[in-house]
Motif scaffolding. Structure first.
Motif, PDB file in Angstrom:
ATOM      1  N   LYS A   1       0.935  -1.097   0.055  1.00 49.38           N
ATOM      2  CA  LYS A   1       0.150   0.077  -0.070  1.00 49.38           C
ATOM      3  C   LYS A   1       0.828   1.272  -0.048  1.00 49.38           C
ATOM      4  O   LYS A   1       0.501   2.294  -0.781  1.00 49.38           O
ATOM      5  CB  LYS A   1      -0.871   0.161   1.103  1.00 49.38           C
ATOM      6  CG  LYS A   1      -1.898   1.192   1.384  1.00 49.38           C
ATOM      7  CD  LYS A   1      -2.754   1.255   2.584  1.00 49.38           C
ATOM      8  CE  LYS A   1      -3.672   2.223   2.671  1.00 49.38           C
ATOM      9  NZ  LYS A   1      -4.428   2.816   1.563  1.00 49.38           N
ATOM     10  N   LEU A   2       1.763   1.240   0.783  1.00 47.09           N
ATOM     11  CA  LEU A   2       2.830   2.472   0.817  1.00 47.09           C
ATOM     12  C   LEU A   2       3.906   2.372   0.010  1.00 47.09           C
ATOM     13  O   LEU A   2       4.455   3.501  -0.122  1.00 47.09           O
ATOM     14  CB  LEU A   2       3.267   2.540   2.483  1.00 47.09           C
ATOM     15  CG  LEU A   2       2.166   2.563   3.548  1.00 47.09           C
ATOM     16  CD1 LEU A   2       3.061   2.415   4.877  1.00 47.09           C
ATOM     17  CD2 LEU A   2       1.575   3.828   3.335  1.00 47.09           C
ATOM     18  N   GLY A   3       4.164   1.259  -0.809  1.00 46.78           N
ATOM     19  CA  GLY A   3       5.113   1.330  -1.988  1.00 46.78           C
ATOM     20  C   GLY A   3       6.495   1.319  -1.207  1.00 46.78           C
ATOM     21  O   GLY A   3       7.418   1.776  -2.073  1.00 46.78           O
ATOM     22  N   ARG A   4       6.466   0.906  -0.040  1.00 50.11           N
ATOM     23  CA  ARG A   4       8.076   0.942   0.861  1.00 50.11           C
ATOM     24  C   ARG A   4       7.951  -0.404   1.549  1.00 50.11           C
ATOM     25  O   ARG A   4       7.181  -0.960   1.811  1.00 50.11           O
ATOM     26  CB  ARG A   4       8.014   1.918   1.633  1.00 50.11           C
ATOM     27  CG  ARG A   4       7.781   3.351   0.964  1.00 50.11           C
ATOM     28  CD  ARG A   4       7.943   4.477   1.787  1.00 50.11           C
ATOM     29  NE  ARG A   4       9.345   4.315   2.324  1.00 50.11           N
ATOM     30  CZ  ARG A   4       9.939   5.539   3.040  1.00 50.11           C
ATOM     31  NH1 ARG A   4       9.342   6.479   3.236  1.00 50.11           N
ATOM     32  NH2 ARG A   4      11.419   5.531   3.436  1.00 50.11           N
ATOM     33  N   ASN A   5       9.372  -0.941   1.369  1.00 54.92           N
ATOM     34  CA  ASN A   5       9.644  -2.176   2.316  1.00 54.92           C
ATOM     35  C   ASN A   5       9.547  -1.763   3.793  1.00 54.92           C
ATOM     36  O   ASN A   5      10.087  -0.852   4.241  1.00 54.92           O
ATOM     37  CB  ASN A   5      10.851  -2.970   1.872  1.00 54.92           C
ATOM     38  CG  ASN A   5      10.788  -3.473   0.517  1.00 54.92           C
ATOM     39  OD1 ASN A   5       9.920  -4.009   0.030  1.00 54.92           O
ATOM     40  ND2 ASN A   5      12.060  -3.389   0.021  1.00 54.92           N
ATOM     41  N   LEU A   6       8.763  -2.721   4.546  1.00 56.73           N
ATOM     42  CA  LEU A   6       8.612  -2.482   6.038  1.00 56.73           C
ATOM     43  C   LEU A   6       9.356  -3.338   6.573  1.00 56.73           C
ATOM     44  O   LEU A   6       9.181  -4.651   6.332  1.00 56.73           O
ATOM     45  CB  LEU A   6       7.161  -2.218   6.349  1.00 56.73           C
ATOM     46  CG  LEU A   6       6.296  -1.023   5.937  1.00 56.73           C
ATOM     47  CD1 LEU A   6       5.008  -1.061   6.324  1.00 56.73           C
ATOM     48  CD2 LEU A   6       7.058   0.327   6.237  1.00 56.73           C
ATOM     49  N   GLU A   7      10.009  -3.158   7.571  1.00 55.56           N
ATOM     50  CA  GLU A   7      10.765  -4.164   8.589  1.00 55.56           C
ATOM     51  C   GLU A   7       9.889  -4.308   9.862  1.00 55.56           C
ATOM     52  O   GLU A   7       9.037  -3.773  10.082  1.00 55.56           O
ATOM     53  CB  GLU A   7      11.859  -3.507   9.047  1.00 55.56           C
ATOM     54  CG  GLU A   7      12.702  -3.142   8.230  1.00 55.56           C
ATOM     55  CD  GLU A   7      14.178  -2.313   8.931  1.00 55.56           C
ATOM     56  OE1 GLU A   7      14.769  -3.018   9.819  1.00 55.56           O
ATOM     57  OE2 GLU A   7      14.643  -1.404   8.689  1.00 55.56           O
TER      58      GLU A   7
END
Length: 106
Positions: free
Chosen positions: A22-28
């Motif tokens: 959804k955010l277009g970013r890899n989340l840790e």
């Protein structure tokens, strides 16, 4: 959608995958334990995005809201640019408004 068959960790992984997309970013994500209010983030060192995951299928909205009240001071300390909450229960419009008001600065 029903989530009660997922463990806490499985639900967190699901939220990580959905929010990353959804955010277009890899989340840790991190190992289980005291997380200081961070279940998922864009960076462990400089968190601009923080996601708190609450798998509260047994406690319902009241339990969720009570737990989130305890998170407010942690969020203020972290001071993220964006703060998201993923939960596994259905919420009423009033529940959502109450939660939004707690964290509207983020």
């Amino acid at each position: 959608m029903r989530y009660e068959n997922l463990s806490d960790v499985e639900f967190e992984y699901l939220c990580r995958d959905v929010m990353s997309r959804k955010l277009g970013r890899n989340l840790e994500s991190f190992t289980q334990g005291r997380d200081g209010g961070i279940d998922l983030t864009d960076s462990a060192n400089n968190s601009k995005i923080v996601v708190q995951v609450k798998h509260y299928v047994k406690t319902g909205a009241k339990g969720l809201i009570n737990a989130l009240r305890k998170e407010i001071s942690k969020v203020k300390e972290l001071n993220p640019e964006q703060y998201y909450i993923c939960c596994s229960i259905g919420l009423t419009p009033n529940n959502k408004n109450e939660i939004y008001k707690m964290f509207s600065s983020y």
